[in-house]
Motif scaffolding. Structure first.
Motif, PDB file in Angstrom:
ATOM      1  N   CYS A   1       0.861  -1.184   0.000  1.00 47.02           N
ATOM      2  CA  CYS A   1       0.000   0.000   0.000  1.00 47.02           C
ATOM      3  C   CYS A   1       0.895   1.231   0.000  1.00 47.02           C
ATOM      4  CB  CYS A   1      -0.892   0.004   1.246  1.00 47.02           C
ATOM      5  SG  CYS A   1      -1.957   1.436   1.350  1.00 47.02           S
ATOM      6  N   LEU A   2       0.673   2.076  -0.967  1.00 45.56           N
ATOM      7  CA  LEU A   2       1.447   3.300  -1.077  1.00 45.56           C
ATOM      8  C   LEU A   2       0.921   4.321  -0.070  1.00 45.56           C
ATOM      9  CD1 LEU A   2       3.685   4.182  -3.044  1.00 45.56           C
ATOM     10  CD2 LEU A   2       1.876   5.216  -4.446  1.00 45.56           C
ATOM     11  N   ILE A   3       1.825   4.961   0.663  1.00 44.91           N
ATOM     12  CA  ILE A   3       1.385   5.955   1.644  1.00 44.91           C
ATOM     13  C   ILE A   3       1.867   7.346   1.223  1.00 44.91           C
ATOM     14  CG2 ILE A   3       1.426   6.657   4.070  1.00 44.91           C
ATOM     15  CD1 ILE A   3       2.046   3.779   4.820  1.00 44.91           C
ATOM     16  N   LEU A   4       0.946   8.285   1.093  1.00 47.41           N
ATOM     17  CA  LEU A   4       1.299   9.670   0.769  1.00 47.41           C
ATOM     18  C   LEU A   4       1.056  10.541   1.994  1.00 47.41           C
ATOM     19  CD1 LEU A   4      -0.432  10.044  -2.730  1.00 47.41           C
ATOM     20  CD2 LEU A   4       1.988   9.620  -2.265  1.00 47.41           C
ATOM     21  N   HIS A   5       1.987  11.431   2.281  1.00 48.44           N
ATOM     22  CA  HIS A   5       1.831  12.330   3.423  1.00 48.44           C
ATOM     23  C   HIS A   5       1.636  13.756   2.929  1.00 48.44           C
ATOM     24  CE1 HIS A   5       2.922   9.640   6.759  1.00 48.44           C
ATOM     25  NE2 HIS A   5       3.590   8.983   5.827  1.00 48.44           N
ATOM     26  N   ALA A   6       0.592  14.398   3.396  1.00 49.15           N
ATOM     27  CA  ALA A   6       0.409  15.813   3.084  1.00 49.15           C
ATOM     28  C   ALA A   6       1.202  16.629   4.100  1.00 49.15           C
ATOM     29  CB  ALA A   6      -1.061  16.182   3.151  1.00 49.15           C
ATOM     30  N   ASP A   7       1.467  17.869   3.745  1.00 48.63           N
ATOM     31  CA  ASP A   7       2.132  18.783   4.669  1.00 48.63           C
ATOM     32  C   ASP A   7       1.284  18.899   5.947  1.00 48.63           C
ATOM     33  OD1 ASP A   7       3.143  20.925   6.036  1.00 48.63           O
ATOM     34  OD2 ASP A   7       3.130  22.316   4.330  1.00 48.63           O
ATOM     35  N   PRO A   8       1.877  18.621   7.120  1.00 52.17           N
ATOM     36  CA  PRO A   8       1.061  18.649   8.343  1.00 52.17           C
ATOM     37  C   PRO A   8       0.556  20.031   8.723  1.00 52.17           C
ATOM     38  CG  PRO A   8       3.381  18.297   8.859  1.00 52.17           C
ATOM     39  CD  PRO A   8       3.268  18.243   7.365  1.00 52.17           C
ATOM     40  N   GLY A   9       1.076  21.094   8.090  1.00 49.42           N
ATOM     41  CA  GLY A   9       0.564  22.431   8.392  1.00 49.42           C
ATOM     42  C   GLY A   9       1.160  22.971   9.681  1.00 49.42           C
ATOM     43  N   PRO A  10       0.815  24.213  10.019  1.00 54.33           N
ATOM     44  CA  PRO A  10       1.405  24.861  11.205  1.00 54.33           C
ATOM     45  C   PRO A  10       0.875  24.236  12.505  1.00 54.33           C
ATOM     46  CG  PRO A  10      -0.282  26.261  10.247  1.00 54.33           C
ATOM     47  CD  PRO A  10      -0.132  25.098   9.324  1.00 54.33           C
ATOM     48  N   ALA A  11       1.663  24.388  13.579  1.00 53.03           N
ATOM     49  CA  ALA A  11       1.258  23.852  14.886  1.00 53.03           C
ATOM     50  C   ALA A  11      -0.016  24.549  15.367  1.00 53.03           C
ATOM     51  CB  ALA A  11       2.378  24.049  15.893  1.00 53.03           C
ATOM     52  N   PRO A  12      -0.866  23.843  16.035  1.00 54.73           N
ATOM     53  CA  PRO A  12      -2.121  24.468  16.480  1.00 54.73           C
ATOM     54  C   PRO A  12      -1.897  25.476  17.605  1.00 54.73           C
ATOM     55  CG  PRO A  12      -1.959  22.230  17.327  1.00 54.73           C
ATOM     56  CD  PRO A  12      -0.781  22.431  16.408  1.00 54.73           C
ATOM     57  N   ASP A  13      -2.794  26.420  17.671  1.00 54.78           N
ATOM     58  CA  ASP A  13      -2.803  27.404  18.762  1.00 54.78           C
ATOM     59  C   ASP A  13      -3.755  26.850  19.811  1.00 54.78           C
ATOM     60  OD1 ASP A  13      -3.303  29.508  20.435  1.00 54.78           O
ATOM     61  OD2 ASP A  13      -4.267  30.774  18.916  1.00 54.78           O
ATOM     62  N   ILE A  14      -3.183  26.234  20.830  1.00 53.53           N
ATOM     63  CA  ILE A  14      -4.026  25.500  21.766  1.00 53.53           C
ATOM     64  C   ILE A  14      -3.625  25.829  23.204  1.00 53.53           C
ATOM     65  CG2 ILE A  14      -2.542  23.519  21.284  1.00 53.53           C
ATOM     66  CD1 ILE A  14      -4.743  21.719  22.237  1.00 53.53           C
ATOM     67  N   ALA A  15      -4.606  26.007  24.058  1.00 54.57           N
ATOM     68  CA  ALA A  15      -4.338  26.385  25.447  1.00 54.57           C
ATOM     69  C   ALA A  15      -5.453  25.872  26.346  1.00 54.57           C
ATOM     70  CB  ALA A  15      -4.249  27.906  25.556  1.00 54.57           C
ATOM     71  N   MET A  16      -5.214  25.971  27.635  1.00 58.25           N
ATOM     72  CA  MET A  16      -6.264  25.628  28.588  1.00 58.25           C
ATOM     73  C   MET A  16      -7.039  26.901  28.909  1.00 58.25           C
ATOM     74  SD  MET A  16      -5.815  23.211  31.908  1.00 58.25           S
ATOM     75  CE  MET A  16      -5.079  24.406  32.993  1.00 58.25           C
ATOM     76  N   LEU A  17      -8.337  26.795  28.971  1.00 61.97           N
ATOM     77  CA  LEU A  17      -9.157  27.964  29.279  1.00 61.97           C
ATOM     78  C   LEU A  17      -8.977  28.308  30.760  1.00 61.97           C
ATOM     79  CD1 LEU A  17     -11.420  29.927  28.227  1.00 61.97           C
ATOM     80  CD2 LEU A  17     -13.050  28.308  29.180  1.00 61.97           C
ATOM     81  N   VAL A  18      -8.552  29.542  31.011  1.00 68.31           N
ATOM     82  CA  VAL A  18      -8.372  29.958  32.395  1.00 68.31           C
ATOM     83  C   VAL A  18      -9.626  30.689  32.858  1.00 68.31           C
ATOM     84  CG1 VAL A  18      -6.954  31.291  33.981  1.00 68.31           C
ATOM     85  CG2 VAL A  18      -5.900  30.141  32.027  1.00 68.31           C
ATOM     86  N   THR A  19     -10.158  30.246  33.965  1.00 68.66           N
ATOM     87  CA  THR A  19     -11.385  30.858  34.478  1.00 68.66           C
ATOM     88  C   THR A  19     -11.096  31.468  35.841  1.00 68.66           C
ATOM     89  OG1 THR A  19     -11.988  28.742  35.450  1.00 68.66           O
ATOM     90  CG2 THR A  19     -12.930  29.250  33.310  1.00 68.66           C
ATOM     91  N   ALA A  20     -11.921  32.446  36.207  1.00 67.48           N
ATOM     92  CA  ALA A  20     -11.767  33.084  37.508  1.00 67.48           C
ATOM     93  C   ALA A  20     -12.000  32.062  38.616  1.00 67.48           C
ATOM     94  CB  ALA A  20     -12.758  34.241  37.639  1.00 67.48           C
TER      95      ALA A  20
END
Lengths: 230, 797
Positions: free
Chosen positions: B203-222
């Motif tokens: 099976c031939l495997i093709l990889h696409a460009d993974p793209g930029p890293a996600p902007d991910i964080a934990m929601l800070v609440t009061a």
């Protein structure tokens, strides 16, 4: 000594045993209901799935244990003993031998049920109903008093203490037996078709490791729910 | 090399679009017998999968079915239909595209079999059903390509096994059929490739460009998260603020019940009346359709949802993903994050909202894993035999078959490549005779061997029953819910939950509080006259266990001297645990014992995931029962099991002895409810238990008896039966998950730290508040039942 819940039905002292059988000490009579022997075979015959074909042997083994413990003089099978008449004809030789052995030396009554109405070729006395020791034994409950019947496969549980268990239900006038067969489901004893047959002081006797008696509280009947039964 | 036909090329150009490199690659490799594309969500991978087909169909010379598209979700098939028809119609291509799922009408389905479209979009279950018809060879004769979308999601369950078995059948009908798999980023692409390809083809495997890293964080609440629970109600104001700041927000929950509750609370706090919708698998189809359509049209600012929206449905304006509750699994989190910002090469934005204090730790560990590109995954086992049994029955429905042909066909499936002839014969025997040691069904076999040596159904009417039970998704019995006097259903609730309702009770469905009015036939009737606080509908959902890799990261984090990456409230809590007791370590099992509320509590920190921790609890309490410690109950979370009883545990080492635990699995646990549920699942897939009967389920439960009875009977009289062997195999994963207990034992090698405290420890405290406590069915229990009965009899006597 029989493990169970003792009470008086009509004028007759009875014991609802942990093993889903009814015991009449005075006349040494044992009553079981809804054995449904041959159920797996019937389902396969009708194009259904092939369930583990061991329920007939298991039901008979448990019955043999109860009979061995109590040594009854009389056994009453309260209807739906066979899942249908063909099922009675298709019982394996082992099962037939076990039944013959259990019957030897005692009176044996097959009461007709809705599943097994009609003559069957197995020994014992076939009757529609039976009056014995002041009690009326028949498959489906009627208006009569001092009556013992089966058919409904009642089950009941207490909230917060685990799943519902097969149970006896009784009041001053009648007793409905739990199903004895291995492949039998249950109908909630609080459902209108069962609780409607009883007065406000009905008691449910849960079977299993111990026989536990509780008041059967009647719940308001949900509209339009009427059950069908095997 | 396949090139894009001018009509499509100019349609692309007119929009100022150009092909991504991986889309060009897919066109170039259009002739490969098996091709797997790994691309991040939003990478245009579905169109990449279809481009070769569009090119091949552009000439209008192909008659009949050309390409079959299979996706795990009905919603995805519908979405792709919309997205694909647009360019096809606008470029004026002579291509007919239709979908076929459980929701497709009967007449439409019949017509599709007689006159299939060029491109048929469907699900694994609908495909299995299609292969069960006698006319399957005619329908699939000209099939050129199968595109399996989101194959990584199918690979995680038996649905994937069912699908590839169906592909082996299609390949036999259409030898030239090419296979294309489209997958999100996964830890092990080769495993997916093995699943997809015809064994032993490459099976031939093709990889696409993974793209930029996600902007991910934990929601800070009061307000800090609460100690326990999964609702995250505390975060409502902060979540609402985020919704206002973004165009469109997708809010993921791990369970349907939590989604319902959160939506309800969100709606109550929605002072600006922002358009917010809810979407999960228990909602009625028309309602789901409406939400999906509104989302596509950009009419909604937020959707509260579960995994049903997990996969690549294309929502144009989505710019924020919020995950409520710890993600449990890094891979799934990454795929969810990818849902945001569906533009190639733009970072996705996501926020994690821990539902309780421990989940703060889990969320931070998951964030670190995402940043390190450390995806988790469990190796795929060999093909499950319950699915194989169902495949044999499906094959029998489509007409007589030769057992040797079928065996060789099945061996072309990667997952079943090592299937022995004996194992296959066992499954065939099970399908034909039930496979019992006692040969009771000579006269009533399901399959018969004909004089020509081929197998067929004894009773052709059985085909209908088999077709009605196709599928490997284990859903619990559900009842439809509708407003009284109104025909339109609101959704479904579990039968077990419905059984606990009495008239006047209220519960949540579709974000609405409704009042239970009664049961009519098999439908729950409700009204809008709700006054009381709602009970929460207990949808089964999927209780995901925290993955092995994520658990390991949490343990690593515990080993730090201090926790600058954690909010102060959580860091302080861990420090308090270290001061008063100790923190669990990777290579050791921490056991804490303390008194609380007149009971003796013991907490076992195994970090083996919820299911394994529950199994561990059942095994431990069984041994405690045998040792006279009178255990009364247990509660399991992803990281620990808390057991309480009448007596104190003074030496936990023998309880955790590997030999004892394995022995418990073999003997005692075999009689337990989780094993029975495991059995029920496999027995249903294999066709021993029928979920659906031709006559509607009118008579319901009362006429049937519990599958537990079948399990008990089989265990007693035929302990080596195929279904019990399958059940024991399944117990290593899933609900029982004994494999994770083995992993824990290997990791700790008998190193146990037992800490005795005079009161509850900080880490154990939230567990007291956890839901889902399991009572122990022991002697203590029977006594409680008798006591409860005595109390009830008191006033009656």
């Amino acid at each position: 000594m029989t493990a169970g819940h003792s009470f008086t039905l009509g004028q007759t002292a009875v014991v609802a045993t942990t093993a889903r059988a009814l015991w009449l000490p005075a006349t040494q009579t044992l009553c079981v209901s809804d054995l449904h022997l041959g159920k797996a075979g019937r389902i396969a015959r009708r194009g259904g799935t092939m369930l583990p074909p061991y329920e007939t042997l298991d039901t008979l083994h448990r019955l043999a244990t109860v009979i061995g413990d109590l040594a009854p003089k009389m056994v009453i099978c309260l209807g739906d003993s066979f899942d249908d008449l063909d099922a009675a004809d298709e019982l394996l030789p082992d099962a037939l031998t076990t039944i013959t052995q259990l019957q030897s030396g005692r009176f044996w009554y097959w009461i007709e049920g809705n599943h097994d109405a009609g003559p069957i070729r197995i020994g014992g006395t076939h009757v529609q109903s039976l009056t014995h020791a002041g009690l009326h034994f028949r498959h489906i409950a009627t208006e009569a008093s001092s009556e013992v019947s089966g058919h409904y496969h009642p089950k009941h549980g207490i909230n917060g203490t685990g799943p519902a268990r097969p149970c006896f239900v009784y009041d001053a006038n009648r007793l409905i037996m739990p199903a004895f067969g291995t492949y039998t489901g249950g109908v909630k004893a609080t459902s209108p078709e069962i609780s409607g047959l009883f007065g406000p002081k009905a008691i449910a006797v849960l079977t299993g490791p111990s026989a536990v008696a509780v008041p059967l509280k009647r719940s308001p009947p949900p509209r339009g729910s009427r059950g069908k039964f095997y | 090399m396949t090139t894009l036909p001018p009509s499509i090329a100019s349609w692309f150009t007119a929009r100022g679009w150009s092909l991504h490199p991986h889309q060009t690659d897919m066109l170039a490799r259009a002739d490969a017998p098996a091709l797997l594309l790994i691309a991040p969500t939003g990478g245009g991978k579905t169109i990449a999968g279809f481009l070769p087909t569009l090119a091949e169909l552009a000439t209008g010379s192909h008659a009949g079915l050309h390409t079959l598209y299979v996706s795990p979700l009905k919603a995805l098939a519908a979405d792709i239909k919309r997205n694909l028809r647009k360019p096809v119609e606008e470029a004026g291509l002579p291509i007919r595209i239709e979908d076929r799922t459980g929701d497709t009408s009967y007449t439409q389905k019949r017509r599709q079999r007689a006159d299939p479209p060029h491109i048929l979009l469907t699900t694994p279950e609908s495909l299995a059903l299609l292969t069960s018809y006698e006319d399957a060879p005619r329908m699939f004769a000209g099939l050129q390509r199968v595109v399996v979308d989101e194959i990584h999601a199918l690979a995680e369950s038996k649905r994937g096994d069912q699908l590839v078995l169906a592909l082996s059948r299609l390949q036999a009908i259409a030898p030239d059929m090419r296979r294309v798999g489209l997958s999100a980023t996964v830890d092990d692409p080769n495993a997916i490739a093995t699943l997809l390809a015809r064994h032993p083809d490459p099976c031939l495997i093709l990889h696409a460009d993974p793209g930029p890293a996600p902007d991910i964080a934990m929601l800070v609440t009061a307000e800090p998260p609460p100690w326990a629970g999964g609702g995250a109600k505390y975060s409502i104001p902060a979540v609402l603020d985020e919704i206002k700041k973004h165009k469109t927000t997708l809010i993921f929950h791990n369970t349907r019940a939590q989604a319902e509750l959160f939506f309800h609370n969100l709606w109550l706090a929605n002072d600006e009346s922002l358009p917010i919708g809810i979407h999960h698998g228990s909602l009625d189809r028309t309602q789901r359709d409406r939400v999906e359509a509104a989302m596509v049209a950009g009419d909604l600012r937020a959707i509260v949802c579960t995994g049903t929206l997990d996969l690549g449905i294309d929502w144009g304006n989505l710019d924020l993903v919020i995950q409520i509750g710890a993600p449990k699994n890094v891979k799934r989190l990454v795929q969810r994050i990818g849902r945001a910002n569906h533009r190639y090469n733009a970072p996705s934005k996501a926020l994690l909202v821990p539902a309780n204090r421990f989940e703060v730790v889990e969320c931070v560990a998951a964030l670190e894993a995402v940043m390190a590109h450390d995806l988790d995954g469990d190796p795929r086992g060999h093909g499950p035999r319950d699915v194989l049994c169902q495949h044999i029955l499906i094959r029998a429905c489509s007409g007589p078959f030769d057992e040797n042909d079928l065996y060789h066909e099945i061996k072309t499936v990667g997952a079943y490549a090592s299937l022995s002839r004996a194992a296959f014969d066992d499954c065939l025997d099970f399908c034909a005779t039930g496979g019992y040691a006692l040969c009771a069904y000579d006269k009533w076999k399901r399959l018969l061997k004909r004089p020509d040596g081929r197998w067929q159904l004894r009773d052709p009417r059985a085909a209908q029953r088999i077709r009605m039970n196709i599928g490997t998704i284990q859903d619990t019995d559900t009842l439809k819910v509708r407003l009284k006097g109104n025909f339109k259903p609101l959704g479904e609730i579990e039968e077990a939950f419905a059984a606990t309702l009495t008239v006047g009770d209220t519960f949540l469905i579709g974000g609405k509080v409704v009042r239970y009015e009664g049961l009519r036939e098999m439908t729950v009737e409700v009204s809008n006259r709700a006054t009381k606080a709602p009970k929460i509908a207990t949808f089964a959902g999927t209780k995901f266990a925290t993955s092995t890799q994520l658990s390991a990261r949490i343990l690593q984090m515990f080993a730090q001297d201090s926790w600058p990456q954690l909010p102060a409230h959580t860091a302080d809590w861990l420090q308090l645990q270290r001061d008063l007791s100790q923190l669990p370590q990777t290579g050791r099992i921490l056991v804490e014992s303390f008194p609380h509320d007149d009971r003796h509590y013991t907490c076992f920190y195994g970090f083996a995931g919820r299911n394994a921790q529950q199994t561990l609890g059942l095994l431990l309490t069984q041994r405690m029962e045998a040792n006279g410690l009178n255990p009364l109950g247990l509660v399991a979370t992803d990281y620990a099991t808390l057991v309480w009883g009448l007596n104190a545990v003074t030496d936990p080492a023998p309880l955790l002895d590997p030999a004892n635990l394995r022995d418990g699995l073999e003997t005692w646990l075999a009689g337990n409810a989780v094993m029975k549920r495991t059995f029920r699942g496999s027995a249903t897939i294999a066709g021993l238990i029928e979920r659906n009967l031709p006559q509607a389920r009118k008579s319901g439960r009362q006429a049937t008896f519990s599958s537990d009875i079948l399990y008990d009977t089989l265990s007693k009289y035929d302990p080596n039966h195929l279904m019990l062997r399958i059940t024991r195999e399944e117990a290593m994963r899933g609900l029982v998950d004994f494999g994770r207990i083995e992993e824990m034992l290997t990791r700790t090698q008998g190193a146990i730290d037992h800490v005795t405290l005079d009161r509850i420890s900080p880490l154990a405290a939230p567990m007291i508040l956890e839901m889902g406590k399991v009572p122990i069915a022991g002697l203590g229990r029977e006594k409680l039942l008798q006591d409860a009965a005595a109390a009830l009899m008191g006033p009656a006597a």
